[in-house]
Scaffold this active site. Structure first.
Site, PDB file in Angstrom:
ATOM      1  N   ASP A  81     -37.014  -3.519  27.688  1.00 41.67           N
ATOM      2  CA  ASP A  81     -37.956  -3.634  28.821  1.00 41.67           C
ATOM      3  C   ASP A  81     -38.456  -2.245  29.203  1.00 41.67           C
ATOM      4  O   ASP A  81     -37.688  -1.281  29.206  1.00 41.67           O
ATOM      5  CB  ASP A  81     -37.268  -4.232  30.066  1.00 41.67           C
ATOM      6  N   ASP A 105     -27.498  -3.938  38.928  1.00 39.82           N
ATOM      7  CA  ASP A 105     -28.898  -3.945  38.507  1.00 39.82           C
ATOM      8  C   ASP A 105     -29.598  -3.066  39.522  1.00 39.82           C
ATOM      9  O   ASP A 105     -29.824  -3.480  40.657  1.00 39.82           O
ATOM     10  CB  ASP A 105     -29.467  -5.376  38.535  1.00 39.82           C
ATOM     11  N   GLU A 108     -27.708  -2.350  34.311  1.00 42.52           N
ATOM     12  CA  GLU A 108     -28.673  -3.091  33.498  1.00 42.52           C
ATOM     13  C   GLU A 108     -29.536  -2.127  32.702  1.00 42.52           C
ATOM     14  O   GLU A 108     -30.020  -2.428  31.633  1.00 42.52           O
ATOM     15  CB  GLU A 108     -29.561  -3.966  34.377  1.00 42.52           C
ATOM     16  N   GLU A 109     -29.664  -0.892  33.218  1.00 42.55           N
ATOM     17  CA  GLU A 109     -30.540   0.088  32.570  1.00 42.55           C
ATOM     18  C   GLU A 109     -29.843   0.891  31.477  1.00 42.55           C
ATOM     19  O   GLU A 109     -30.460   1.727  30.818  1.00 42.55           O
ATOM     20  CB  GLU A 109     -31.109   1.060  33.621  1.00 42.55           C
ATOM     21  N   ASP A 155     -36.921   2.471  38.934  1.00 48.66           N
ATOM     22  CA  ASP A 155     -35.674   1.999  38.278  1.00 48.66           C
ATOM     23  C   ASP A 155     -34.767   3.187  38.014  1.00 48.66           C
ATOM     24  O   ASP A 155     -33.584   3.197  38.317  1.00 48.66           O
ATOM     25  CB  ASP A 155     -35.981   1.409  36.887  1.00 48.66           C
ATOM     26  N   GLU A 157     -26.863  -9.960  37.326  1.00 43.63           N
ATOM     27  CA  GLU A 157     -27.742 -10.805  38.158  1.00 43.63           C
ATOM     28  C   GLU A 157     -27.057 -12.140  38.495  1.00 43.63           C
ATOM     29  O   GLU A 157     -26.733 -12.417  39.651  1.00 43.63           O
ATOM     30  CB  GLU A 157     -29.087 -11.024  37.451  1.00 43.63           C
ATOM     31  N   LEU A 186     -32.583  -1.920  40.135  1.00 35.05           N
ATOM     32  CA  LEU A 186     -33.813  -2.365  40.779  1.00 35.05           C
ATOM     33  C   LEU A 186     -34.279  -3.649  40.118  1.00 35.05           C
ATOM     34  O   LEU A 186     -34.877  -3.642  39.054  1.00 35.05           O
ATOM     35  CB  LEU A 186     -34.888  -1.290  40.697  1.00 35.05           C
ATOM     36  N   ASP A 187     -33.965  -4.748  40.783  1.00 33.33           N
ATOM     37  CA  ASP A 187     -34.290  -6.063  40.239  1.00 33.33           C
ATOM     38  C   ASP A 187     -35.688  -6.476  40.664  1.00 33.33           C
ATOM     39  O   ASP A 187     -36.093  -6.203  41.781  1.00 33.33           O
ATOM     40  CB  ASP A 187     -33.271  -7.083  40.757  1.00 33.33           C
TER      41      ASP A 187
HETATM   42  P1  FBP Z   1     -35.547  -7.061  35.976  1.00 36.41           P
HETATM   43  O1  FBP Z   1     -34.210  -6.973  36.558  1.00 36.41           O
HETATM   44  O2  FBP Z   1     -35.658  -6.353  34.679  1.00 36.41           O
HETATM   45  O3  FBP Z   1     -36.626  -6.782  36.921  1.00 36.41           O
HETATM   46  O4  FBP Z   1     -35.793  -8.619  35.508  1.00 36.41           O
HETATM   47  C1  FBP Z   1     -35.374  -9.635  36.162  1.00 36.41           C
HETATM   48  C2  FBP Z   1     -36.488 -10.403  36.878  1.00 36.41           C
HETATM   49  O5  FBP Z   1     -37.515  -9.586  37.326  1.00 36.41           O
HETATM   50  C3  FBP Z   1     -35.893 -11.210  38.017  1.00 36.41           C
HETATM   51  O6  FBP Z   1     -35.797 -10.511  39.201  1.00 36.41           O
HETATM   52  C4  FBP Z   1     -36.856 -12.371  38.143  1.00 36.41           C
HETATM   53  O7  FBP Z   1     -36.234 -13.524  38.668  1.00 36.41           O
HETATM   54  C5  FBP Z   1     -37.311 -12.584  36.705  1.00 36.41           C
HETATM   55  O8  FBP Z   1     -37.040 -11.364  35.993  1.00 36.41           O
HETATM   56  C6  FBP Z   1     -38.781 -12.876  36.628  1.00 36.41           C
HETATM   57  O9  FBP Z   1     -39.054 -13.201  35.304  1.00 36.41           O
HETATM   58  P2  FBP Z   1     -40.434 -13.891  34.924  1.00 36.41           P
HETATM   59  O10 FBP Z   1     -41.491 -12.860  35.142  1.00 36.41           O
HETATM   60  O11 FBP Z   1     -40.265 -14.300  33.493  1.00 36.41           O
HETATM   61  O12 FBP Z   1     -40.604 -15.083  35.811  1.00 36.41           O
END
Ligand code: FBP
Length: 349
Positions: free
Chosen positions: A70, A121, A99-100, A76, A285, A123-124
């Protein structure tokens, strides 16, 4: 009404609350308490940067890719670095995993190792950063189980029901920190004027039944017919079963799960033909959010069993996620197992 009467019932900072929680465990050493303090401090620093992200050269891409390929955002990297720096020297943590980062993050040799393991994680929901939509930080804390002085991969690959604490920070209209140590869930709102997380949501309980479903329907064509049947079913008109339900999806797990905790309903990220295990990571997550959801009276499954019972085999393994109100989770489970009349009827067509 006197000024005393108008003051909030009890002005409780997160530090005060964590200490009160510690008092419930007579042999507690205070290490977990201080670890949660350190995380609250890191959250304040990240909140400061997130809050003024639009003004600083911190939006946009960092020109790096993480272990899952990613694209990494500058925020992040910032968040990842600050959580690491808030914890690496404290002597409370034996190993970390982010996660990174591809591999586990050892504690520098110059620092003492502690008895806890931190997975996070940083920055989610990072795809939402540049759109100024809510994002979050997720953390999961386990006890070290390996024998040696330094923490290992084995310490990070523990099932969710062994977590001693978990929670998240939501950088939204206000910044909130929500956590559990296995004795219920509490939420704190950051008062920036005094730089304190103040108890604003004591004892969070998710409603037993909700009127909201939350999923990215972009993947509908790749879903198992039973998942599709459930999403079609919640859109039909039947007042007795609170249908049709409202669709809400921010695309940031922390924000979508926080809303589910507050209003009830179901948040889901199913597996599909494209990604059989879905997108969300088990250790950073799904597992910590499942611990919070269950502690708030809700449920969290991977389509078959409890997310908290999944044996972790890899650091970055993914899992399908269905979590929220108890009744909503048991309903979708009936669809996934083929038991629900609406699915059986499908089979007869
Ligand atoms: P990151 O932690 O890499 O941001 O990815 C997770 C995420 O962004 C979740 O927070 C979210 O629920 C999901 O991916 C959204 O995925 P999509 O864009 O496929 O709906």
């Amino acid at each position: 009404m006197t000024s005393q009467e108008s003051a909030p019932a009890r002005l409780v900072t997160i530090e005060r609350h964590i200490l009160d929680e510690q008092a419930k465990f007579p042999d507690a050493s205070g290490d977990l308490t201080n670890l949660l303090y350190d995380l609250a401090l890191a959250a304040k620093i990240i909140a400061r940067e997130v809050n003024k992200a639009g003004l600083l050269d911190i939006l946009g891409k960092a020109g790096l890719n993480n272990s899952s390929g990613d694209e990494v955002k500058k925020l992040d990297v910032f968040a990842d670095r600050w959580i690491y720096r808030a914890l690496d020297h404290t002597g409370r943590v034996a190993v970390m995993a982010s996660e990174e980062s591809e591999a586990i993050i050892p504690i520098p040799e110059k620092f003492r190792c502690g008895k806890y393991v931190l997975l996070f994680d940083p920055l989610d929901g990072s795809s939402n950063i540049d759109a100024n939509a809510p994002i979050g930080t997720i953390f999961s804390i386990h006890k070290k189980i390996s024998k040696g002085e330094r923490g290992t991969l084995q310490d990070c690959l523990q099932p969710g029901h062994r977590q001693v604490a978990a929670g998240y920070v939501l950088y939204g209209t206000s910044t909130m920190l929500v956590y559990t140590t296995g004795a219920g869930v509490a939420g704190f709102t950051l008062d920036r004027s005094i730089g304190e997380f103040i108890l604003s949501h004591p004892n969070i309980r998710v409603p037993e039944r909700g009127k909201i479903y939350s999923v990215n329907e972009q993947n509908t064509i790749y879903w198992d017919p039973r998942v599709r049947a459930y999403v079609d079913w919640v859109k039909q008109d039947d007042k007795a079963t609170q249908r049709p339900r409202a669709a809400r999806y921010i695309g940031s797990m922390v924000a979508d799960v926080h809303r589910t905790l507050m209003y009830g309903g179901l948040f889901m990220y199913p597996g599909s033909r494209k990604d059989p295990k879905g997108k969300l990571r088990l250790l950073y997550e799904a597992s910590p959010m499942a611990f919070v959801m269950e502690q708030a009276g809700g449920a969290a499954i991977d389509g078959e069993g409890r997310i908290l019972d999944i044996e972790a085999r890899e650091l970055h393994q993914r899992t399908p996620v269905y979590m929220g109100s108890k009744d909503d989770v048991s309903e979708v489970r009936q669809f996934l197992s083929g038991e629900h009349p609406a699915v059986r009827e499908l089979a007869t067509r």
